[in-house]
Design an enzyme around this catalytic site. Sequence first.
Site, mmCIF file in Angstrom:
data_model
loop_
_atom_site.group_PDB
_atom_site.id
_atom_site.type_symbol
_atom_site.label_atom_id
_atom_site.label_comp_id
_atom_site.label_asym_id
_atom_site.label_seq_id
_atom_site.Cartn_x
_atom_site.Cartn_y
_atom_site.Cartn_z
ATOM 1 C CD1 TRP A 104 44.704 39.242 47.018
ATOM 2 C CD2 TRP A 104 43.674 38.778 45.092
ATOM 3 N NE1 TRP A 104 43.632 40.088 46.898
ATOM 4 C CE2 TRP A 104 42.983 39.829 45.731
ATOM 5 C CE3 TRP A 104 43.200 38.326 43.856
ATOM 6 C CZ2 TRP A 104 41.847 40.432 45.174
ATOM 7 C CZ3 TRP A 104 42.072 38.931 43.307
ATOM 8 C CH2 TRP A 104 41.412 39.969 43.962
ATOM 9 C CG ASN A 105 45.903 40.849 40.515
ATOM 10 O OD1 ASN A 105 47.004 40.810 41.064
ATOM 11 N ND2 ASN A 105 45.538 41.859 39.763
ATOM 12 C CE LYS A 128 52.201 40.379 52.746
ATOM 13 N NZ LYS A 128 51.335 39.240 52.365
ATOM 14 N N GLY A 181 48.597 46.666 44.346
ATOM 15 C CA GLY A 181 47.412 46.269 45.097
ATOM 16 C C GLY A 181 46.423 47.413 45.166
ATOM 17 C CD GLU A 203 49.575 48.147 38.835
ATOM 18 O OE1 GLU A 203 48.436 48.602 39.103
ATOM 19 O OE2 GLU A 203 49.781 46.964 38.522
ATOM 20 C CG LEU A 204 48.338 52.284 44.190
ATOM 21 C CD1 LEU A 204 48.192 53.593 44.950
ATOM 22 C CD2 LEU A 204 48.667 51.146 45.139
ATOM 23 C CB CYS A 237 45.932 46.578 37.842
ATOM 24 S SG CYS A 237 46.714 45.491 39.005
ATOM 25 C CD GLU A 336 40.823 48.422 40.745
ATOM 26 O OE1 GLU A 336 41.224 48.698 41.898
ATOM 27 O OE2 GLU A 336 41.575 48.097 39.816
HETATM 28 P P1 ADP Z 1 43.102 42.799 49.176
HETATM 29 O O1 ADP Z 1 42.499 43.774 50.160
HETATM 30 O O2 ADP Z 1 42.172 42.491 48.083
HETATM 31 O O3 ADP Z 1 43.717 41.586 49.827
HETATM 32 P P2 ADP Z 1 45.495 44.368 49.133
HETATM 33 O O4 ADP Z 1 45.867 45.431 48.183
HETATM 34 O O5 ADP Z 1 45.170 44.776 50.528
HETATM 35 O O6 ADP Z 1 44.296 43.574 48.491
HETATM 36 O O7 ADP Z 1 46.627 43.254 49.208
HETATM 37 C C1 ADP Z 1 47.757 43.204 48.378
HETATM 38 C C2 ADP Z 1 48.976 42.813 49.174
HETATM 39 O O8 ADP Z 1 49.191 43.775 50.208
HETATM 40 C C3 ADP Z 1 48.906 41.472 49.879
HETATM 41 O O9 ADP Z 1 50.189 40.847 49.839
HETATM 42 C C4 ADP Z 1 48.564 41.853 51.306
HETATM 43 O O10 ADP Z 1 48.971 40.917 52.256
HETATM 44 C C5 ADP Z 1 49.360 43.128 51.449
HETATM 45 N N1 ADP Z 1 48.886 44.028 52.519
HETATM 46 C C6 ADP Z 1 47.626 44.229 52.950
HETATM 47 N N2 ADP Z 1 47.582 45.142 53.947
HETATM 48 C C7 ADP Z 1 48.863 45.555 54.144
HETATM 49 C C8 ADP Z 1 49.501 46.505 55.014
HETATM 50 N N3 ADP Z 1 48.805 47.225 55.906
HETATM 51 N N4 ADP Z 1 50.835 46.668 54.921
HETATM 52 C C9 ADP Z 1 51.564 45.968 54.020
HETATM 53 N N5 ADP Z 1 51.035 45.059 53.176
HETATM 54 C C10 ADP Z 1 49.702 44.849 53.232
#
Ligand code: ADP
Length: 434
Positions: A104-105, A128, A181, A203-204, A237, A336
């Site tokens: 979402w960033n 997604k 994410g 990319e984490l 990130c 982070e």
């Molecule tokens: P935050 O926790 O800050 O929302 P995330 O890294 O969890 O950050 O979210 C990044 C993306 O990963 C979003 O599109 C979110 O919907 C998706 N996401 C979160 N959990 C899962 C999961 N278990 N499997 C696949 N996608 C996920």
Amino acid sequence: MAAARRAFDEGPWGRMPAVERGRLLTRLGLRVEASAAALAALESRDTGKPLTQGKADVAAVLRFFEFYGGAGDKIHGQTIPFLPGYTALTLREPHGVVAGIIPWNYPMQILARVLGAALAMGNTLVVKPAEDAALSTLRIAELALEAGFPEGVFNVVTGYGQEAGAALAGHPGVDYVTFTGSPPTGTAIQQAAAVNNRGVTMELGGKSPQIVFADADLEAALPVLVGAIIQNGGQTCSAGSRILIERPVYEKLAAALAERFGRLAAGPHDADLDLGALISVRQRSRVAAMTEAAEAAGTPILARGSVVAGAPPGGFYFAPVLFGPVDPAAEIAQAEVFGPVLSLFPFDDESEAVRLANGTGYGLVAGVWTRDGGRQHRVAKGVRAGQVFVNGYGAGGGIELPFGGFGKSGHGREKGFEALYDMSATKTIVFNHG
Ligand code: ADP
């Protein structure tokens, strides 16, 4: 998934020459350009980021489509000297259906970098977007249809991570997964993809250091040091969240940073201040909790920005915080934060600077500020990071620069030509012609 599969296996996409795929990306770029003001406003309103940053995001999206629009027909294979009587060569082939899970960033930018590289190489894509910021993805999907992409090439599934995201990552019809994410979500996605033995790009995030030596041009560094942590409210990130400062200039630079931090203001996205709102109440609570824990542990606060008077009550605003000196073992130094929180650390010599820089387990980006040429090279090689900037940081998005991490920051590379390799696989063909 079925639409993406059909488009890859049966549709015109699979037979389309790379140059034609590139032209479609270029056409999509032109549509984005024509809608630039509206897209910037949409992204800013959806995420809470200041309008100027929404505009910068659109500029990056345009560059991604421009770059990848021209890149797909420039990835060449090799011919390999082999046994007498044989000719061996390699082709780069698309994986097939790529799943892209978007955070979402920088929703629009990260969509564009995934879409540009995946489609340039001839994959089809199911994306997604994040549940907190899906609007720009949906709008760009409409523009992609207008630009003439065949049906099923670019698909969007909205929904929550645990449901839609998890279903996508573990779907047996997906050939490759790319994710940006948080590390725990990255682990979950890798586990889901591993059930089908699918490749992934991860990319984490990071805890990226900027190392400032006493001989650096502090005037030039100062605005870059501040910008690297407050951009997008620190929800970046590659945020430069740690500054390592050589002891002789520690007090001077800390005071200059404190003066700047004290003047930073957060407020509504359309007021276009230094910072907007954070993405959600959850993110604001997380940033506040980490900051309060550091404060409670006795970490000195050098300065705090402000939230403008009259900001809507209940908004997810967070006044930036400058900590220093920080214990390198403290949580605020290691984890982070993903918010506008900057930590300062003094160091005594080059080897200590490199040790501190490499001391978090992350390794995404680093900055090195010094006029000493030998040291520039030594430190750039010594830090464990996917990108190192010398006397600068971030390079304005740098869509042509390979980007990705070491260690906890993930693996694989996005952006630049390197992303085209992640988005394809090598096939080796051997002819026995006698
Ligand atoms: P935050 O926790 O800050 O929302 P995330 O890294 O969890 O950050 O979210 C990044 C993306 O990963 C979003 O599109 C979110 O919907 C998706 N996401 C979160 N959990 C899962 C999961 N278990 N499997 C696949 N996608 C996920």
